[in-house]
Structures are given as structure tokens and as C-alpha cells.
Motif scaffolding. Sequence first.
Motif, mmCIF file in Angstrom:
data_model
loop_
_atom_site.group_PDB
_atom_site.id
_atom_site.type_symbol
_atom_site.label_atom_id
_atom_site.label_comp_id
_atom_site.label_asym_id
_atom_site.label_seq_id
_atom_site.Cartn_x
_atom_site.Cartn_y
_atom_site.Cartn_z
ATOM 1 N N ALA A 126 0.840 -1.204 0.000
ATOM 2 C CA ALA A 126 0.000 0.000 0.000
ATOM 3 C C ALA A 126 0.870 1.247 0.000
ATOM 4 C CB ALA A 126 -0.921 0.001 1.214
ATOM 5 N N ALA A 127 0.390 2.280 -0.664
ATOM 6 C CA ALA A 127 1.121 3.542 -0.720
ATOM 7 C C ALA A 127 0.990 4.281 0.613
ATOM 8 C CB ALA A 127 0.582 4.419 -1.849
ATOM 9 N N ILE A 128 2.081 4.907 1.064
ATOM 10 C CA ILE A 128 2.051 5.730 2.266
ATOM 11 C C ILE A 128 1.556 7.120 1.893
ATOM 12 C CG2 ILE A 128 3.438 6.738 4.115
ATOM 13 C CD1 ILE A 128 5.354 4.398 3.805
ATOM 14 N N ARG A 129 0.619 7.647 2.665
ATOM 15 C CA ARG A 129 0.036 8.951 2.356
ATOM 16 C C ARG A 129 1.052 10.060 2.659
ATOM 17 N NH1 ARG A 129 -5.337 8.581 1.324
ATOM 18 N NH2 ARG A 129 -6.440 6.718 2.031
ATOM 19 N N PRO A 130 1.453 10.834 1.637
ATOM 20 C CA PRO A 130 2.481 11.867 1.851
ATOM 21 C C PRO A 130 2.015 13.001 2.751
ATOM 22 C CG PRO A 130 1.546 12.041 -0.355
ATOM 23 C CD PRO A 130 1.035 10.753 0.226
ATOM 24 N N GLU A 131 0.695 13.229 2.848
ATOM 25 C CA GLU A 131 0.198 14.333 3.674
ATOM 26 C C GLU A 131 0.351 14.060 5.167
ATOM 27 O OE1 GLU A 131 -3.541 11.884 2.511
ATOM 28 O OE2 GLU A 131 -1.574 12.446 1.676
ATOM 29 N N ARG A 132 0.820 12.862 5.528
ATOM 30 C CA ARG A 132 0.989 12.539 6.933
ATOM 31 C C ARG A 132 2.397 12.845 7.450
ATOM 32 N NH1 ARG A 132 -3.402 13.731 8.699
ATOM 33 N NH2 ARG A 132 -5.121 12.263 8.559
ATOM 34 N N ALA A 133 3.214 13.500 6.649
ATOM 35 C CA ALA A 133 4.572 13.836 7.089
ATOM 36 C C ALA A 133 4.551 14.695 8.345
ATOM 37 C CB ALA A 133 5.331 14.553 5.972
ATOM 38 N N ALA A 134 3.662 15.673 8.406
ATOM 39 C CA ALA A 134 3.597 16.560 9.580
ATOM 40 C C ALA A 134 3.156 15.797 10.815
ATOM 41 C CB ALA A 134 2.638 17.726 9.304
ATOM 42 N N LEU A 135 2.278 14.816 10.648
ATOM 43 C CA LEU A 135 1.827 14.027 11.790
ATOM 44 C C LEU A 135 2.963 13.193 12.351
ATOM 45 C CD1 LEU A 135 -0.324 13.017 13.701
ATOM 46 C CD2 LEU A 135 -1.063 11.394 11.958
ATOM 47 N N LEU A 136 3.814 12.680 11.476
ATOM 48 C CA LEU A 136 4.944 11.892 11.951
ATOM 49 C C LEU A 136 5.894 12.748 12.776
ATOM 50 C CD1 LEU A 136 5.730 9.753 8.776
ATOM 51 C CD2 LEU A 136 4.323 9.174 10.741
ATOM 52 N N GLU A 137 6.063 13.997 12.362
ATOM 53 C CA GLU A 137 6.949 14.896 13.092
ATOM 54 C C GLU A 137 6.419 15.159 14.507
ATOM 55 O OE1 GLU A 137 7.318 18.420 10.815
ATOM 56 O OE2 GLU A 137 8.180 17.417 9.062
ATOM 57 N N ALA A 138 5.088 15.290 14.628
ATOM 58 C CA ALA A 138 4.484 15.623 15.920
ATOM 59 C C ALA A 138 3.931 14.400 16.638
ATOM 60 C CB ALA A 138 3.351 16.637 15.707
#
Length: 284
Positions: free
Chosen positions: A163-175
Motif C-alpha cells: 500500500a502507498a504511504i500517504r504523503p500528507e501525513r509527514a507533519a503528523l509523523l513529526e508531531a
Amino acid sequence: MVAESPSLNGVIKLIEGHMAFSYSDGGATPVPVGHSTGWRTMPWLLTTYMGGGRARLELDGAKTVEYGDGDACCVPPGMRHRISVIEGGVSWWSHVSLRVGGGLDLTEFIEPPLVLRGERAERIRSMNGAMADARRDSGVRMDALFRLNGLLFELASVLAAGAAIRPERAALLEAGGRLRPVLQHIEAHLAEDLTRERLADVASLSPSRFYAVFQRALGVGSNLYVQRRRMERAQQLLITTALPVGEVGRACGYDDQFLFSRTFKKLHGASPAQYRRQVTAEYG
């Protein structure tokens, strides 16, 4: 600005500390030609396998796909959709909750394909049948309870494979580390007062800083996020229990039944009572 693609390691780090998987219902149901679920949104992830027939999956405002004998489809929670049977067959289906990272659905991080074929589809069929059997026995046999939980993790593994990882979740990973306790607190206290100030205290941030961090990470403010989670919990209670609408509202943090009904209708297009009548779990 193009969102930075989150790394697989970042996704794993965020979700591995908190995985809460649960099974709602499912089974193997004969479905005649012409049968339709009607337009609906569900609070669970749907996986359904078509044996010996053919069906059409329509997504509100998006594409339409067909799947047939030997195919499976996957519909994330909250996605308005309709399934119509073109050729009669048997549906092996399940409704499950795969929450990770403190309370977010797994499909917030990955985008599984709508239609699965071949070996992955066959595994969906097998797991859907096995989960229904394990659920039937889980109230009286400990091994069945553990088997059910193992199958939920196996299902998550099948959906995540490739499955593709959703790129819009980059900010969530940071926080993620800072917000995980907040998300867990929300899940545990949906019936209580969840003000921005209270959640900021949980995150050890000022209210203004908390708002900025949460908004950037989740894409919505904490008040709207809490409202959405309460409405998803309300959907679950309306479908799976016979609780009066007022009690459902109170269980989701709404003492005012009128406000609860108005908010629910605004999000789901039907009052709680109408939704309970329209949405059934008879199959898929």
C-alpha cells in the motif's frame, strides 16, 4: 509546496506503540441480483469478497469500480459509498476497526487498493470467514479470542502489503510523539468535556501552540477532530445497540439531544434515528 513523503520507518515508529484493533461483525451472506446497500457511511473499515457473482462499488464524488468472482474490495471508514449486486453470489465480509498511533485509522497512513485480486483477495475471504467463526466462540473460549485478534493483525498486514504511504501525513509523523497521548486521551474520554485547553495540558503545550501543532499534523483543529470521533462512535452505537438516541448522544459527549441530532445530521445527511433505520449490517 509539495508535501514531503513520510518514510516507512517514520510510519512504523508512530504506530507500533499503540495498535487497537477490534472486530464488529461479518460473515458469509448470499446476495441476490439487484440487492443494494444504499448510500451510506460506515464507522468501520469494510472488506468484502465476492464469490460466484459480481458487484459495483460506487464512491461519492469519485470513481466507480466493479469486482467479481474471486475479487475483494476495501472501503475505508467514513467514505460514503454504495454497493450494488449485478450478478448474485455470496459475500464474505467484515467490519473492523484498525486504529493506530493513539486513535487514527490505519487508512490515515496507508492507501490500500479499492479492489484486491488473486492471493490477497483469497486471504481476505479466508480471514473474513475465520473472524466470524472466532467471534462466535470468543465469548466462551479464550483461544478463539486470541485467534480473532491474530486474524485482525493478519488482515492489517494484507492491506498494508504494497500500500502507498500517504504523503500528507509527514507533519503528523513529526508531531507524533507529542500528540499520541492527546489522541489516546480523546479516545478514552469522548463522553467528557474535551476543550482545547484540556488537550493542550495533556500535550504540555500552550493552547495557541497546541492548536498550531494539532492543525498542521491532523489537517483539522482539535474541536473538529473530537466532533468527528464522537460522530463515528455514535454511528457504531446506533448500528450495534438499541440504546435510545438520547443515551447515544450522552455516551458521545452530548447532553443536549437536539444538538447531537443536528450535528449528526450535518455530518451524515440523516438524523440518528434515520441513520439507524437506513444503515444495516446485513452484508458488507
